[in-house]
Structure formats: structure tokens, C-alpha cells
Design a protein around this motif. Structure first.
Motif, PDB file in Angstrom:
ATOM      1  N   PRO A  68       0.840  -1.197   0.000  1.00  0.00           N
ATOM      2  CA  PRO A  68       0.000   0.000   0.000  1.00  0.00           C
ATOM      3  C   PRO A  68       0.878   1.250   0.000  1.00  0.00           C
ATOM      4  N   HIS A  69       0.614   2.158  -0.911  1.00  0.00           N
ATOM      5  CA  HIS A  69       1.516   3.296  -1.046  1.00  0.00           C
ATOM      6  C   HIS A  69       0.824   4.496  -1.679  1.00  0.00           C
ATOM      7  N   LYS A  70       1.509   5.610  -1.584  1.00  0.00           N
ATOM      8  CA  LYS A  70       1.092   6.832  -2.273  1.00  0.00           C
ATOM      9  C   LYS A  70       2.342   7.586  -2.661  1.00  0.00           C
ATOM     10  N   THR A  71       2.385   8.109  -3.867  1.00  0.00           N
ATOM     11  CA  THR A  71       3.538   8.870  -4.342  1.00  0.00           C
ATOM     12  C   THR A  71       3.294  10.354  -4.121  1.00  0.00           C
ATOM     13  N   LEU A  72       4.215  10.991  -3.405  1.00  0.00           N
ATOM     14  CA  LEU A  72       4.102  12.412  -3.102  1.00  0.00           C
ATOM     15  C   LEU A  72       5.463  13.071  -3.278  1.00  0.00           C
ATOM     16  N   ARG A  73       5.456  14.339  -3.608  1.00  0.00           N
ATOM     17  CA  ARG A  73       6.732  15.036  -3.763  1.00  0.00           C
ATOM     18  C   ARG A  73       7.293  15.414  -2.393  1.00  0.00           C
ATOM     19  N   LEU A  74       8.605  15.593  -2.351  1.00  0.00           N
ATOM     20  CA  LEU A  74       9.304  15.856  -1.099  1.00  0.00           C
ATOM     21  C   LEU A  74       8.771  17.083  -0.373  1.00  0.00           C
ATOM     22  N   GLY A  75       8.399  18.109  -1.111  1.00  0.00           N
ATOM     23  CA  GLY A  75       7.956  19.358  -0.489  1.00  0.00           C
ATOM     24  C   GLY A  75       6.529  19.359  -0.009  1.00  0.00           C
ATOM     25  N   ALA A  76       5.794  18.272  -0.237  1.00  0.00           N
ATOM     26  CA  ALA A  76       4.375  18.223   0.129  1.00  0.00           C
ATOM     27  C   ALA A  76       4.217  17.712   1.553  1.00  0.00           C
ATOM     28  N   ALA A  77       4.750  18.448   2.505  1.00  0.00           N
ATOM     29  CA  ALA A  77       4.768  17.988   3.899  1.00  0.00           C
ATOM     30  C   ALA A  77       3.374  17.748   4.452  1.00  0.00           C
ATOM     31  N   ALA A  78       2.441  18.641   4.166  1.00  0.00           N
ATOM     32  CA  ALA A  78       1.087  18.500   4.692  1.00  0.00           C
ATOM     33  C   ALA A  78       0.431  17.226   4.168  1.00  0.00           C
ATOM     34  N   LYS A  79       0.615  16.931   2.884  1.00  0.00           N
ATOM     35  CA  LYS A  79       0.022  15.726   2.298  1.00  0.00           C
ATOM     36  C   LYS A  79       0.668  14.453   2.843  1.00  0.00           C
ATOM     37  N   ILE A  80       1.976  14.507   3.094  1.00  0.00           N
ATOM     38  CA  ILE A  80       2.669  13.341   3.657  1.00  0.00           C
ATOM     39  C   ILE A  80       2.141  13.042   5.052  1.00  0.00           C
ATOM     40  N   LEU A  81       2.049  14.063   5.896  1.00  0.00           N
ATOM     41  CA  LEU A  81       1.536  13.873   7.249  1.00  0.00           C
ATOM     42  C   LEU A  81       0.075  13.433   7.224  1.00  0.00           C
ATOM     43  N   ASP A  82      -0.706  14.004   6.327  1.00  0.00           N
ATOM     44  CA  ASP A  82      -2.114  13.646   6.220  1.00  0.00           C
ATOM     45  C   ASP A  82      -2.278  12.195   5.789  1.00  0.00           C
ATOM     46  N   ALA A  83      -1.461  11.763   4.835  1.00  0.00           N
ATOM     47  CA  ALA A  83      -1.543  10.381   4.362  1.00  0.00           C
ATOM     48  C   ALA A  83      -1.190   9.399   5.466  1.00  0.00           C
ATOM     49  N   MET A  84      -0.144   9.703   6.231  1.00  0.00           N
ATOM     50  CA  MET A  84       0.246   8.829   7.332  1.00  0.00           C
ATOM     51  C   MET A  84      -0.861   8.755   8.393  1.00  0.00           C
ATOM     52  N   GLY A  85      -1.486   9.885   8.669  1.00  0.00           N
ATOM     53  CA  GLY A  85      -2.567   9.905   9.652  1.00  0.00           C
ATOM     54  C   GLY A  85      -3.789   9.142   9.182  1.00  0.00           C
ATOM     55  N   LYS A  86      -4.200   9.334   7.935  1.00  0.00           N
ATOM     56  CA  LYS A  86      -5.374   8.638   7.400  1.00  0.00           C
ATOM     57  C   LYS A  86      -5.163   7.131   7.362  1.00  0.00           C
ATOM     58  N   GLN A  87      -3.914   6.711   7.163  1.00  0.00           N
ATOM     59  CA  GLN A  87      -3.601   5.285   7.132  1.00  0.00           C
ATOM     60  C   GLN A  87      -3.397   4.691   8.526  1.00  0.00           C
ATOM     61  N   LYS A  88      -3.547   5.546   9.542  1.00  0.00           N
ATOM     62  CA  LYS A  88      -3.416   5.120  10.946  1.00  0.00           C
ATOM     63  C   LYS A  88      -2.044   4.496  11.245  1.00  0.00           C
ATOM     64  N   CYS A  89      -1.008   5.100  10.674  1.00  0.00           N
ATOM     65  CA  CYS A  89       0.358   4.676  10.997  1.00  0.00           C
ATOM     66  C   CYS A  89       0.681   5.107  12.426  1.00  0.00           C
ATOM     67  N   VAL A  90       1.432   4.287  13.123  1.00  0.00           N
ATOM     68  CA  VAL A  90       1.876   4.604  14.481  1.00  0.00           C
ATOM     69  C   VAL A  90       3.368   4.913  14.473  1.00  0.00           C
ATOM     70  N   ASP A  91       4.152   3.936  14.027  1.00  0.00           N
ATOM     71  CA  ASP A  91       5.590   4.135  13.865  1.00  0.00           C
ATOM     72  C   ASP A  91       5.878   4.662  12.466  1.00  0.00           C
TER      73      ASP A  91
END
Length: 282
Positions: free
Chosen positions: A54-77
Motif C-alpha cells: 500500500p503506497h502513495k507517491t508524493l513530492r518531497l515538499g508536500a509535507a502537509a500531504k505526507i503527514l495527512d496520508a500517514m494519519g489517514k492510514q493510521k500509521c503509528v511508527d
């Protein structure tokens, strides 16, 4: 973030750059019964096998989208893994979140270590648990002593020890993580070009006689959950091509990707690989 913190196998988020490490981590986590989610950094993550997870491709500068994706996927570590060449401000195209981070100290004032520390701090502020790659793959971390079958001689040991002092001094200035030393002379220092390119460059300056030693070390001030220096098969091959005799690595502060294969190849090429201890008296 609403992940279950008491889960004995918390979901692992991987922010993936280039090279073999991200997929090794994903494979190990999955084998241990953990769910994984991977953010593929666009232009950096280059292993096709990562797309099997399971993955999503995002650009390095898209910090908000990276954090949002991790949160929506319920990542812990969350682990940062793989090679990412530091881009210019314009190439990064930072979103509002990334811009806010960079403005805290100024993009021009940040070295790689400072930038990584900010990323790590932001992840932890968002409630994620930041982990190091060596915490997931326990055999990554280098131990003190000779790791393969080839033994260094006195000159090689001297070059390795001198190289460790040089590499750590370089790292203190947040510049690079490695150098090449031959017969007491520093042939090359690592900067933005990376280890393998530095090794190739060192061959232009090698002296007659016994070959030199590549040394890599974590920066003294470095958070060891972030971007520990690593070697893999390519580094061993490049060291051999450059006429080097071996590789010295800071024990506990460096990693070997595909350890067994790398050490077997080093043995076959006649290169020593060893873990070095910091001499606290220097």
C-alpha cells in the motif's frame, strides 16, 4: 491521529527515498506481521517492488500531504529510509507546511542533519513514533571489529582510525559522513555528491603503494533514528574499482544493507570491512 498505541504490532509508515533499504524494511515488517504504508518520494524512490505494498507517491515538499496520508492510514511508527539528495528550495516546491518548517531557521542555514531533525520533530509533534531503520532490521547496525574474512594490516588500521576522526569532524559541521584516506593522506571528503561518487573521485588522486580506506560515520550530533550512513553492494564494488583496500564504519553509527551478501562480495574482492570504535581520548 487515532491509531491504537497499545497494538503489539503497530502499523509502520515508511517515507521512502532511493535504494534498497525501504523495500527491505517493508518486507521485514510484513514478515513480522505488521501492516505497512509507504510514501514514495517522487523522483527518489526507485525500487519497483515498493509498489507491491500500500503506497502513495508524493513530492518531497508536500509535507502537509505526507503527514495527512500517514494519519489517514493510521500509521503509528514512522521510519525515514533511502537516499534523498538535498534539493534546492525551488526544486523542493515546499507547501505551506514545509515552508513553515524551513522558515524556522532558514533554508540556506540548514544542512542535511538540521533538515532531518526538523522533519523528525514535526512527525513527533503530530503524534507519530519515529523509529530508526536499525530498530526494524536488527542486523543492519555495524558492530565493532572485523566483519568479514579479510584482515586489515597496520597501515590500513591507521588509515581507518585517521579517517574516522576526519569523518566525524566533517560531520560536526553538518557537511558529510565519509572520507577516503590513503597512507595518512585524505584523498576525498564526502559532501552533497554522496559516498559512491566520492569514492570514484578519490581514484583520481590515489598514490603509489598500498591502497586507501573508505570511512563512514554518523555525525556526532546526529539523531540516530534519522539517515544513519549505510553501505551496500554498490559501495563495495566502487571501492574495489577505486583501488581501495577496505571500508571502516563507525560501530553503532552505520548500517550495512544486505549484510551477508555485501560481506561475501567484499571477501571475494579482497576488501576488509570493519566496525570502528570512537577513541574518546581524541
Amino acid at each position: 491521529m487515532t491509531a491504537q498505541q497499545d497494538n503489539p504490532q503497530p502499523k509502520l509508515g515508511i517515507i521512502a527515498g532511493g535504494g534498497a533499504l525501504p523495500v527491505r524494511l517493508a518486507s521485514a515488517a510484513t514478515a513480522a506481521g505488521r501492516d505497512v504504508f509507504i510514501v514514495l518520494l517522487d523522483g527518489y524512490a526507485n525500487d519497483p517492488a515498493l509498489e507491491d505494498y500500500p503506497h502513495k507517491t508524493l513530492r518531497l515538499g508536500a509535507a502537509a500531504k505526507i503527514l495527512d496520508a500517514m494519519g489517514k492510514q493510521k500509521c503509528v511508527d514512522v521510519v525515514l529510509a533511502g537516499k534523498v539528495a538535498r534539493p534546492s528550495f525551488s526544486a523542493m516546491r515546499p507547501d505551506w507546511r514545509a515552508t513553515k518548517l524551513l522558515m524556522k531557521v532558514g533554508m540556506k542555514a540548514l544542512g542535511d542533519d538540521g533538515l532531518l531533525r526538523l522533519v523528525g520533530q514535526e512527525l513527533e509533534r503530530e503524534g507519530f513514533h519515529l523509529v530508526g531503520a536499525h530498530e526494524i532490521l536488527s542486523n543492519l547496525a555495524v558492530q565493532e571489529g572485523v566483519l568479514g574474512a579479510v584482515q586489515p594490516d597496520e597501515q590500513a588500521l591507521s588509515d581507518a582510525k585517521h579517517g574516522l576522526i576526519v569523518a566525524r569532524t566533517l560531520g560536526q559541521a553538518d557537511v558529510g559522513q565519509g572520507c577516503v584516506v590513503q597512507q595518512g593522506l585524505v584523498l576525498a571528503l564526502e559532501a552533497i555528491e554522496g559516498t559512491d561518487e566520492m569514492v570514484r573521485r578519490s581514484a583520481l588522486y590515489k598514490r603509489d603503494g598500498v591502497g586507501g580506506v573508505l570511512v563512514k560515520s554518523a555525525k556526532p550530533q546526529q539523531d540516530r533514528r534519522l539517515d544513519l550512513p549505510a553501505i551496500g553492494m554498490t559501495t563495495v564494488e566502487e571501492a574495489h574499482k577505486a583501488g581501495l583496500r577496505g571500508i571502516g564504519l563507525l560501530a553503532g553509527g552505520t548500517m550495512i544493507i544486505d549484510r551477508d551478501a555485501v560481506l561475501a562480495r567484499a571477501d571475494a574482492l579482497g576488501l576488509f570491512v570493519m566496525g570502528l570504535r570512537v577513541d574518546e581520548s581524541q
